[in-house]
Write a protein that holds these residues in place. Structure first.
Motif, short mmCIF file in Angstrom:
data_model
loop_
_atom_site.label_atom_id
_atom_site.label_comp_id
_atom_site.label_asym_id
_atom_site.label_seq_id
_atom_site.Cartn_x
_atom_site.Cartn_y
_atom_site.Cartn_z
N GLN A 100 44.88 67.63 1.54
CA GLN A 100 44.36 67.91 2.87
C GLN A 100 45.05 67.04 3.92
N TRP A 101 45.04 67.54 5.15
CA TRP A 101 45.51 66.75 6.29
C TRP A 101 44.28 66.07 6.88
N VAL A 102 44.28 64.75 6.84
CA VAL A 102 43.15 63.98 7.34
C VAL A 102 43.42 63.56 8.78
N LEU A 103 42.52 63.94 9.68
CA LEU A 103 42.63 63.58 11.09
C LEU A 103 41.49 62.62 11.40
N CYS A 104 41.82 61.39 11.70
CA CYS A 104 40.80 60.34 11.84
C CYS A 104 40.75 59.82 13.28
N ASP A 105 39.57 59.87 13.86
CA ASP A 105 39.30 59.32 15.19
C ASP A 105 39.11 57.82 15.04
N ARG A 106 40.19 57.08 15.27
CA ARG A 106 40.32 55.63 15.12
C ARG A 106 40.55 55.24 13.66
N PHE A 107 41.33 54.16 13.51
CA PHE A 107 41.56 53.58 12.19
C PHE A 107 41.88 52.10 12.40
N SER A 108 42.71 51.52 11.58
CA SER A 108 42.91 50.07 11.60
C SER A 108 43.53 49.55 12.90
N ASP A 109 44.28 50.38 13.62
CA ASP A 109 44.84 49.93 14.89
C ASP A 109 43.76 49.57 15.90
N SER A 110 42.62 50.26 15.84
CA SER A 110 41.53 49.92 16.75
C SER A 110 41.01 48.52 16.48
N THR A 111 40.92 48.14 15.22
CA THR A 111 40.49 46.78 14.90
C THR A 111 41.48 45.76 15.44
N ARG A 112 42.77 46.07 15.32
CA ARG A 112 43.78 45.14 15.83
C ARG A 112 43.74 45.05 17.35
N ALA A 113 43.39 46.14 18.02
CA ALA A 113 43.33 46.12 19.48
C ALA A 113 42.05 45.46 19.98
N TYR A 114 40.90 45.94 19.49
CA TYR A 114 39.62 45.45 19.99
C TYR A 114 39.31 44.03 19.51
N GLN A 115 39.29 43.84 18.20
CA GLN A 115 38.91 42.54 17.67
C GLN A 115 40.09 41.56 17.59
N GLY A 116 41.29 42.08 17.36
CA GLY A 116 42.45 41.21 17.27
C GLY A 116 42.94 40.75 18.62
N ARG A 117 43.46 41.69 19.41
CA ARG A 117 44.03 41.33 20.72
C ARG A 117 42.97 40.82 21.69
N LEU A 118 41.85 41.52 21.78
CA LEU A 118 40.84 41.16 22.78
C LEU A 118 39.80 40.19 22.25
N GLY A 119 39.53 40.24 20.95
CA GLY A 119 38.55 39.33 20.37
C GLY A 119 39.14 38.08 19.79
N ALA A 120 40.47 37.97 19.81
CA ALA A 120 41.18 36.78 19.34
C ALA A 120 40.94 36.48 17.86
N VAL A 121 40.67 37.51 17.06
CA VAL A 121 40.58 37.31 15.62
C VAL A 121 41.99 37.08 15.09
N PRO A 122 42.21 36.04 14.28
CA PRO A 122 43.57 35.69 13.83
C PRO A 122 44.23 36.82 13.04
N PRO A 123 45.52 37.04 13.27
CA PRO A 123 46.25 38.07 12.50
C PRO A 123 46.15 37.87 11.00
N ALA A 124 46.10 36.62 10.54
CA ALA A 124 46.02 36.36 9.10
C ALA A 124 44.76 36.97 8.50
N LEU A 125 43.65 36.88 9.22
CA LEU A 125 42.40 37.48 8.74
C LEU A 125 42.49 38.99 8.75
N LEU A 126 43.06 39.56 9.81
CA LEU A 126 43.21 41.01 9.89
C LEU A 126 44.11 41.52 8.76
N ASN A 127 45.20 40.81 8.50
CA ASN A 127 46.11 41.21 7.43
C ASN A 127 45.43 41.15 6.06
N ALA A 128 44.67 40.10 5.84
CA ALA A 128 43.99 39.94 4.55
C ALA A 128 42.97 41.05 4.34
#
Length: 229
Positions: A100-128
């Motif tokens: 199937q073709w899966v169409l997803c409204d938001r995925f991991s990039d949203s976490t990197r934008a909202y919590q990572g860039r704006l919430g200052a969550v460290p990249p190491a935690l996001l990567n893990a």
């Protein structure tokens, strides 16, 4: 043109939709699903946070703003990770394996934008957390709907009507400007995976831009000498 076929062969494809509040993701994901189905592809439309029974429960907690009560952006990140793990394991991965073709409204990039860039969550935690939750599963194509923050907030307010804004809609203009910048940076950093779509237009125009990106990035590689419209 790709002629309709009820069981078109080939592997599943994973397309994520990203962008700020009010960018039109829900509308456009529905239109793309319908167009792909008309071309003979089986599609599954899903969303994050949510998309599976367990993840939908976590979605309710996240949008209620509980993250701010129990640890801020890091707590939100952990809740998103838990929801994503359930979603990937029970919905996304099985659907892709089924072709199937899966169409997803938001995925991991949203976490990197909202919590990572704006919430200052460290990249190491996001990567893990990504290693645990998605284990290398990346979208084949990420469509980032780009819209000025002032317009996106007006659209979001019109969409919800008399309902109260959720945790993220209630943030101020500078937050949403930063969010737009974060998504634009993601698109610049990964141009092979991401397509930046100008969403400051009418629904049909944006849909045509999205179809053009899907056609060029994914459909032409599957065609047998003919091209999709």
């Amino acid at each position: 043109m790709i002629a309709p076929h009820p069981t078109r062969p080939g592997p599943g494809r994973f397309i994520s939709f990203e962008g700020g509040e009010g960018a039109g993701k829900s509308t456009q994901i529905k239109l793309l699903s319908e167009r792909l189905q008309a071309a003979g592809f089986r599609t599954l439309v899903t969303r994050e946070p949510g998309g599976s029974p367990g993840a939908e429960i976590i979605r309710h907690l996240l949008l209620s703003g509980i993250g701010g009560l129990i640890g801020g952006a890091k707590a939100e990140t952990l809740l998103f990770a838990a929801a994503r793990d359930d979603h990937v394991q029970t919905v996304i991965a099985p659907a892709l394996a089924d072709g199937q073709w899966v169409l997803c409204d938001r995925f991991s990039d949203s976490t990197r934008a909202y919590q990572g860039r704006l919430g200052a969550v460290p990249p190491a935690l996001l990567n893990a957390l990504e290693r645990v939750t998605i284990d290398g599963l990346k979208p084949d194509l990420t469509l980032i709907l780009d819209l000025p923050a002032e317009i996106s907030l007006k659209r979001a307010a019109a969409r919800r009507g008399d309902s109260a804004p959720d945790r993220f809609e209630s943030e101020g203009l500078e937050f949403h400007r930063g969010l737009r910048d974060a998504f634009r940076q993601i698109a610049a950093d990964e141009p092979k995976r991401c397509a930046l779509i100008d969403a400051d237009a009418d629904i049909d125009t944006v849909a045509a831009r999205i179809w053009g990106a899907v056609r060029q990035r994914l459909l032409l590689a599957l065609s047998d000498g003919t091209e999709p419209e």
